[in-house]
Motif scaffolding. Structure first.
Motif, short mmCIF file in Angstrom:
data_model
loop_
_atom_site.label_atom_id
_atom_site.label_comp_id
_atom_site.label_asym_id
_atom_site.label_seq_id
_atom_site.Cartn_x
_atom_site.Cartn_y
_atom_site.Cartn_z
N ILE A 176 43.59 40.24 41.20
CA ILE A 176 42.25 39.59 40.77
C ILE A 176 41.28 40.57 40.63
N LEU A 177 40.56 40.86 39.58
CA LEU A 177 39.60 41.59 39.41
C LEU A 177 38.16 40.93 39.92
N PHE A 178 37.38 41.94 40.40
CA PHE A 178 36.10 41.22 41.04
C PHE A 178 34.81 42.21 41.09
N ASP A 179 33.76 41.86 41.03
CA ASP A 179 32.39 42.83 41.02
C ASP A 179 32.30 43.21 42.42
N ASP A 221 32.56 39.46 46.68
CA ASP A 221 33.20 39.86 48.21
C ASP A 221 33.70 38.77 49.08
N GLN A 222 32.60 37.76 49.23
CA GLN A 222 33.19 36.72 50.01
C GLN A 222 34.11 35.83 49.56
N SER A 223 34.33 35.92 48.18
CA SER A 223 35.34 34.93 47.69
C SER A 223 36.67 35.64 47.73
N VAL A 224 36.49 37.00 47.73
CA VAL A 224 37.80 37.88 47.91
C VAL A 224 38.37 37.45 49.30
N LYS A 267 46.77 40.68 44.90
CA LYS A 267 46.10 41.95 45.00
C LYS A 267 44.78 41.83 44.40
N PHE A 268 43.91 42.71 44.72
CA PHE A 268 42.44 42.88 44.37
C PHE A 268 42.06 44.15 43.91
N ILE A 278 41.30 51.69 38.76
CA ILE A 278 42.40 50.72 38.23
C ILE A 278 41.84 49.34 37.59
N GLY A 279 40.63 48.83 38.33
CA GLY A 279 40.01 47.79 37.49
C GLY A 279 39.58 48.28 36.07
N LYS A 280 38.91 49.57 35.82
CA LYS A 280 38.67 49.93 34.60
C LYS A 280 39.84 49.85 33.71
N SER A 281 40.83 50.37 34.02
CA SER A 281 41.97 50.69 33.44
C SER A 281 42.67 49.33 32.97
N LEU A 282 42.63 48.31 33.81
CA LEU A 282 43.10 46.83 33.49
C LEU A 282 42.14 46.29 32.51
N LEU A 283 40.79 46.53 32.69
CA LEU A 283 39.94 45.93 31.68
C LEU A 283 40.19 46.50 30.12
#
Length: 46
Positions: free
Chosen positions: A5-8, A15-18, A31-32, A39-44
């Motif tokens: 799960i990608l999050f800001d 953060d609360q959602s995670v 996984k987050f 990792i997030g940038k790479s997945l995007l």
């Protein structure tokens, strides 16, 4: 198959959602990655 799960990472709501998901995922199926992380940038890009 990983469930990522990608999050800001700068968003309080995100953060609360995670935290909400983590508390309800005792098997650790999810996984987050923050969008600001390497990792997030790479997945995007994919």
């Amino acid at each position: 198959m990983e469930r990522i799960i990608l999050f800001d990472g700068e968003c309080h709501f995100c953060d609360q959602s995670v935290q909400f998901i983590i508390k309800r995922d005792p098997k650790g199926l999810f996984k987050f990655a923050s969008l600001q992380s390497d990792i997030g940038k790479s997945l995007l890009l994919k």
